[in-house]
Enzyme design. Structure first.
Site, PDB file in Angstrom:
ATOM      1  N   HIS A 126       0.814  -1.231   0.000  1.00 22.18           N
ATOM      2  CA  HIS A 126       0.000   0.000   0.000  1.00 22.18           C
ATOM      3  C   HIS A 126       0.843   1.275   0.000  1.00 22.18           C
ATOM      4  CE1 HIS A 126       0.308   0.057   4.383  1.00 22.18           C
ATOM      5  NE2 HIS A 126      -0.632  -0.842   4.578  1.00 22.18           N
ATOM      6  N   HIS A 148      -5.644  -8.666  14.105  1.00 24.91           N
ATOM      7  CA  HIS A 148      -5.634  -7.459  13.270  1.00 24.91           C
ATOM      8  C   HIS A 148      -6.417  -7.766  11.993  1.00 24.91           C
ATOM      9  CE1 HIS A 148      -4.392  -3.958  11.188  1.00 24.91           C
ATOM     10  NE2 HIS A 148      -3.221  -4.342  10.747  1.00 24.91           N
ATOM     11  N   GLU A 172      -6.562  -6.160   9.107  1.00 28.07           N
ATOM     12  CA  GLU A 172      -6.076  -5.781   7.775  1.00 28.07           C
ATOM     13  C   GLU A 172      -5.884  -7.055   6.947  1.00 28.07           C
ATOM     14  OE1 GLU A 172      -2.811  -2.992   7.738  1.00 28.07           O
ATOM     15  OE2 GLU A 172      -3.210  -2.479   5.649  1.00 28.07           O
ATOM     16  N   ASP A 200      -3.886  -8.407   4.903  1.00 26.72           N
ATOM     17  CA  ASP A 200      -2.698  -9.263   4.808  1.00 26.72           C
ATOM     18  C   ASP A 200      -2.711 -10.335   5.897  1.00 26.72           C
ATOM     19  OD1 ASP A 200      -2.426  -6.904   6.329  1.00 26.72           O
ATOM     20  OD2 ASP A 200      -0.261  -7.082   6.416  1.00 26.72           O
ATOM     21  N   HIS A 213      -1.571  -0.579  14.463  1.00 24.86           N
ATOM     22  CA  HIS A 213      -1.774   0.700  13.811  1.00 24.86           C
ATOM     23  C   HIS A 213      -3.193   0.877  13.311  1.00 24.86           C
ATOM     24  CE1 HIS A 213      -1.402  -0.599   9.377  1.00 24.86           C
ATOM     25  NE2 HIS A 213      -1.348  -1.683  10.085  1.00 24.86           N
ATOM     26  N   ASP A 217       1.267  -6.424  13.939  1.00 23.95           N
ATOM     27  CA  ASP A 217       2.176  -5.630  13.102  1.00 23.95           C
ATOM     28  C   ASP A 217       3.350  -5.008  13.884  1.00 23.95           C
ATOM     29  OD1 ASP A 217       1.025  -6.046  10.650  1.00 23.95           O
ATOM     30  OD2 ASP A 217      -0.161  -4.208  10.656  1.00 23.95           O
ATOM     31  N   TYR A 246      10.275   0.001   8.362  1.00 20.24           N
ATOM     32  CA  TYR A 246       8.901  -0.379   8.709  1.00 20.24           C
ATOM     33  C   TYR A 246       8.317   0.614   9.719  1.00 20.24           C
ATOM     34  CZ  TYR A 246       5.207  -3.632  10.282  1.00 20.24           C
ATOM     35  OH  TYR A 246       4.017  -4.222  10.607  1.00 20.24           O
ATOM     36  N   HIS A 296       4.883  -9.777  10.669  1.00 15.81           N
ATOM     37  CA  HIS A 296       5.739  -9.686   9.476  1.00 15.81           C
ATOM     38  C   HIS A 296       7.192  -9.843   9.911  1.00 15.81           C
ATOM     39  CE1 HIS A 296       2.510  -8.095   6.927  1.00 15.81           C
ATOM     40  NE2 HIS A 296       2.241  -7.207   7.871  1.00 15.81           N
TER      41      HIS A 296
HETATM   42 FE1  FEO Z   1      -1.658  -3.705   9.303  1.00 10.91          FE
HETATM   43 FE2  FEO Z   1       0.275  -6.286   8.378  1.00 10.91          FE
HETATM   44  O1  FEO Z   1      -1.276  -5.276   8.434  1.00 10.91           O
END
Ligand code: FEO
Length: 400
Positions: free
Chosen positions: A28, A82, A84, A86, A148, A167, A195, A228
């Protein structure tokens, strides 16, 4: 199910069952030069739990890794830290295939998941501090709102002293190694900082609060498993301390010169500005936005006390690449910076005022008078640019 993808043991009861995305280069808007991983974790307790899932294209990889340890149908609970995509993209399919007894998320996570998906099952909302028994071990949930996303939460598995941090404390780095201590420390440092700069910088104040709270949780954290990149196995407190330093936003004696150019005039100015900065013993990085990505600029800004931005005027405006990077940096809300503007023009010359407006909106203090150049900088203008760099450097040194 293939046998190629195996789970990786992280602690006595926890296995990494995520996916490695070697190819992703745009996350993104953030240039992920070294790819990424989507980490899902399997907790092999009396009641088996799956923590987070992966991006949709990697679902089979996740299932194969799970199947190398347990039959996926044995998973009793899925926990979504989370929403999101991903991490949640694979959730609807995982729900269909696993049919877990419960899906847990934070209160805000439940709302976010419902807004994303038509899930085949209800979401059980957990409160901050709530403890889930997995039979022979416990998972304690901690909300980390706005770190986040509003739904973000972490959890701590008491038996294995492992914090699942979603994250936070992660990085975009595709590697075959699963632990940070197995990877070149310079790469780890660079990618963790990149990051932080690109994802977490706007939430610096909340991170400082979170770091205080981590101490209050009373957990003896042995490992940190983010969503991640690698798991922090040795000295996990080092990344907590590093986050504290970054979140404090105490920039160093360093300036970044960001510019783009039409006919090399603004580039000549940028180089003269940089010489002026360096002449005062202040570090300087020059980034052409034609050759560098906005997320590289974000990385450089993390420890820079000054942002010096240069743009030619194009159609009464700033150059598109400069509008791009300045918009991006504005969204990252860096604090405690000073700045200045410069640029060439042909007849109207609005780029300077546009840059200064953006810097002011970013609450970047304008340190010195801008330098504006008609067409091509001569010796006199280049000296003005040099002096601009020296001026900003002097202000930076006083401000740190
Ligand atoms: Fe906020 Fe890795 O997604």
């Amino acid at each position: 199910m293939n046998d190629v993808f195996q789970a990786v043991k992280i602690t006595d009861h926890v296995y990494w069952v995520g996916a490695i995305d070697w190819n992703i280069r745009d996350f993104h808007g953030y240039r992920t030069h070294r790819g990424s991983t989507y980490n899902a974790y399997l907790v092999v307790a009396d009641h088996v739990a799956l923590i987070d899932t992966v991006k949709v294209p990697f679902l089979e990889e996740m299932f194969a890794r799970i199947a190398s340890i347990v039959d996926p149908s044995k998973i009793r609970y899925i926990i979504s830290h989370h929403a999101e995509m991903d991490h949640s993209g694979g959730l609807p399919a995982a729900m269909e295939r696993i049919k877990p007894e419960r899906l847990f998320a934070s209160v805000m996570g439940g709302k976010a998941l419902k807004a994303h998906f038509d899930l085949p099952g209800e979401v059980t909302a957990v409160k901050d501090g709530e403890i889930l028994s997995l039979g022979n071990m416990n998972l304690a949930f901690h909300e980390t709102r706005m770190l986040h996303w509003p739904d973000s939460m972490a959890s701590f598995l008491d038996s294995d002293r492992i914090l699942f941090s979603q994250d936070a404390f992660g990085m975009h780095l595709a590697t075959a190694e699963r632990f940070a201590d197995e990877i070149n420390p310079e790469i780890i440092e660079h990618e963790a900082a990149t990051y932080f700069a690109n994802i977490l910088l706007p939430y610096s104040r909340l991170i400082e609060t979170l770091l205080d709270k981590v101490g209050d949780w009373g957990h003896d954290i042995g490992r940190i498993a983010p969503d991640h990149g690698p798991v922090w196995r040795k000295n996990p407190s080092s990344i907590l301390e590093q986050y504290g330093r970054w979140a404090a936003q105490r920039p160093q004696a360093k300036a970044i010169v960001l510019y783009d150019t039409m006919w090399k005039s603004t580039e000549k100015m940028a180089r003269a500005v940089a010489e002026g900065v360096a002449s005062r013993g202040v570090k300087v990085k020059v980034l052409s936005m034609a050759e560098n990505h906005r997320s590289d600029a974000a990385f450089e800004i993390l420890d820079s006390g000054a942002i010096i931005a240069g743009s030619p005027t194009l159609n009464n405006n700033i150059f598109p690449t400069m509008a791009d990077v300045m918009t991006y940096l504005k969204g990252l809300k860096p604090l405690n910076r000073v700045g200045a503007a410069f640029g060439s023009y042909g007849w109207s010359g609005e780029s300077i005022s546009h840059i200064q407006t953006i810097l002011s909106e970013m609450k970047v203090a304008i340190a010195c008078e801008p330098v504006k150049c008609l067409y091509v900088p001569d010796r006199k203008v280049l000296k003005q640019c040099y002096d601009l760099g020296s001026c900003v450097a002097d202000v930076v040194k006083k401000s740190i």
